[in-house]
Write an enzyme that holds these catalytic residues in place. Structure first.
Site, mmCIF file in Angstrom:
data_model
loop_
_atom_site.group_PDB
_atom_site.id
_atom_site.type_symbol
_atom_site.label_atom_id
_atom_site.label_comp_id
_atom_site.label_asym_id
_atom_site.label_seq_id
_atom_site.Cartn_x
_atom_site.Cartn_y
_atom_site.Cartn_z
ATOM 1 N NE ARG A 80 -3.250 2.454 2.834
ATOM 2 C CZ ARG A 80 -3.103 3.256 3.880
ATOM 3 N NH1 ARG A 80 -2.359 2.894 4.925
ATOM 4 N NH2 ARG A 80 -3.704 4.419 3.904
ATOM 5 C CG HIS A 124 -0.663 8.863 3.834
ATOM 6 N ND1 HIS A 124 -0.805 7.523 4.090
ATOM 7 C CD2 HIS A 124 -0.132 9.381 4.958
ATOM 8 C CE1 HIS A 124 -0.356 7.246 5.307
ATOM 9 N NE2 HIS A 124 0.065 8.366 5.859
ATOM 10 C CD GLU A 169 -3.813 7.219 10.191
ATOM 11 O OE1 GLU A 169 -3.260 8.253 10.596
ATOM 12 O OE2 GLU A 169 -3.412 6.082 10.435
ATOM 13 C CG ASN A 298 -4.806 3.171 8.890
ATOM 14 O OD1 ASN A 298 -5.083 2.215 8.178
ATOM 15 N ND2 ASN A 298 -4.368 4.305 8.406
ATOM 16 C CE1 TYR A 300 0.900 2.414 13.636
ATOM 17 C CE2 TYR A 300 -1.121 3.507 12.988
ATOM 18 C CZ TYR A 300 0.107 2.973 12.669
ATOM 19 O OH TYR A 300 0.544 2.991 11.365
ATOM 20 C CD GLU A 375 -1.099 3.878 8.327
ATOM 21 O OE1 GLU A 375 -0.749 4.219 9.485
ATOM 22 O OE2 GLU A 375 -1.289 4.676 7.408
#
Ligand code: IFM
Length: 475
Positions: A80, A124, A169, A298, A300, A375
């Site tokens: 990606r 992005h 995002e 995504n 984290y 991600e």
């Protein structure tokens, strides 16, 4: 205790890695590219750690062949990457620059010739500076410009790229870019942040329609959201209300219009002191609410919030950088807390349960839509040893934990089709500059030498076998 069982994935599961243009390409003045908001921001004193910029980054623009060969050696099956808007359409309007498009055609051809499936992200974060000068994302016009850009790129690459992602995002673009100002363009205007969120939604919808008008029917269109697993500090009703408010700003503001065609309940009321939302025009929600072929998540770390009233000490540790300005418009009465547990070099708590929670939430909110983890990864304090090898057991453990959570969700019946590790190689980590290393591949920034870390070998093995090696063997 590490999990000793072997974890197996479906045969056609995609094992990918992700990057973005400004973080890796460099070559910021080549072949007609003009400055993006990140060029301007990173060249403004005090905006990034050490004054780091993406001018050279990891020189991927010139080294893409070597990088693709490295991915193939590792065994990756998907990649990606993002297209740099100012490389393809330098002023953000008008015809495309052929040399810019040619770079991405060469990159895609290289990937395909190595059997690696490309997934293209259109945006992005590198808005052409000219569009910011005209007002940026708080202005409706930027969404219209994005649709034109999506059309150009779709037309140029649609014959060879099957997976498309409109925005990466949008929360960061809106709330870090225009709210807390820790991201480009560095504005600290809460009302502009909410206007930006709406126009990013609109850009997604118009961009999706523009792509559909030029892409072959087999191509898929998705969006990558950094949705947040927002958790309460206690079951006190005031803390539960704080969760709802932050959930609206972290998730609902995008999930609502994109997936359900409406902003979530309570959002307009909780932000009434900041904006009147009069820029949401008739027809916008229909334009935004386009059928999608997949969703990108995504992830984290989770968020832990309470009401400021109940907070032991009013603290703000939301993990989104240092700023006197909040990225959460109208949420002065909410406190953020550090989630317990080990943390990565970003200070982000390692908690794979948040990933499982969000996958199952997506499955509920968008039943039947295939999911991709677009991600996930960790910044670690990686250093080469005397022989030049880079051993990163913390990253292996992070990946193992999160991939196991993905597998658990698949076992629960959720249609998760792939995982893109963030990131393929060390790169420009935005306001943190080159100090934070997210790569599975180590980059020596002085020489641009790439060295796969032990996590890259571990992940490549997972890609080749479709199974996760137990941690004891790997770490
Ligand atoms: O580096 C970023 C990426 O550009 C967007 N998602 C989060 C990553 C780590 O901060």
């Amino acid at each position: 205790m590490p999990d000793q069982k072997t974890v197996s994935f479906p045969r056609d599961f995609l094992w990918g890695a992700a990057t973005s243009a400004y973080q890796i390409e460099g070559a910021v003045q080549e072949d007609g590219r003009t400055p993006s908001i990140w060029d301007t921001f990173s060249h403004t004193p005090g905006r990034t750690a050490g004054g780091d910029t993406g001018d050279v980054a990891v020189d991927h623009y010139h080294r893409y062949r070597e990088d693709v060969a490295m991915m193939a050696d590792l065994g990756l099956t998907a990649y990606r990457f993002s297209v740099s808007w100012p490389r393809v359409q330098p002023t953000g309007r008008g015809p495309a620059v052929q040399r810019g498009l040619d770079f991405y055609r060469r990159l895609v051809d290289e990937l395909l010739s190595h059997g690696i499936k490309p997934a293209v992200t259109l945006y992005h974060w590198d808005l052409p500076q000219e569009l910011e000068d005209a007002g940026g994302w708080p202005e409706r016009e930027t969404a219209l410009r994005f649709a034109e850009y999506a059309h150009l790129v779709g037309e140029a690459l649609g014959d060879r790229v099957e997976q498309w992602i409109t925005l990466n995002e949008p929360w960061c673009s809106a709330f870090l870019g225009y709210g807390s100002g820790v991201h480009a363009p560095g504005r600290t205007e809460p009302a502009a942040a909410l206007r930006a969120a709406h126009h990013l939604n609109l850009a997604h919808g118009l961009g999706t329609s523009a792509l559909r008008s030029v892409l072959p029917a087999r191509d898929t269109v998705a969006v990558s959201l950094n949705s947040s697993a927002v958790r309460p500090l206690s079951q006190d009703p005031r803390d539960l209300a704080a969760v709802r408010r932050i959930d609206n700003l972290a998730n609902g503001v995008f999930h609502g219009p994109m997936l359900h065609g409406a902003y979530p309940e309570g959002l307009f009321e909780q932000t009434a002191s900041v904006t009147d939302w009069s820029y949401v025009l008739d027809g916008d929600l229909d334009a935004i609410h386009q059928p999608l072929d997949a969703l990108g998540l995504n992830y984290y770390t989770p968020a832990l919030v309470s009401s400021a009233e109940t907070a032991p000490e009013g603290q703000r540790a939301d993990g989104h950088g240092d700023s006197a300005y909040s990225p959460w418009p109208g949420s002065e009465d909410v406190a953020f807390h550090q989630t317990p547990g080990d943390r990565t070099e970003m200070g982000w708590t390692i908690d794979p349960t948040g990933l499982h929670e969000l996958i199952t939430r997506y499955a509920r909110e968008a039943p039947g839509l295939p999911l991709y983890i677009t991600e996930n990864g960790a910044a670690c304090d990686d250093k080469p040893d005397a022989e030049g090898r880079v051993h990163d057991p913390e990253r292996i453990a992070y990946l193992h934990g999160h991939l196991s959570a993905v597998r658990r969700a698949i076992g629960d019946g959720v249609d998760v089709r792939g995982y893109y590790l963030w990131s393929l190689m060390d790169n420009f980590e935005w306001a943190y500059g080159y100090g934070k290393r997210f790569g599975a591949v180590y980059v020596d920034y002085a020489t641009q030498k790439r060295t796969p870390k032990s996590s890259a070998q571990w992940y490549g093995q997972a890609a080749k076998t479709g199974t996760l090696a137990p941690l004891t063997e790997a770490g």
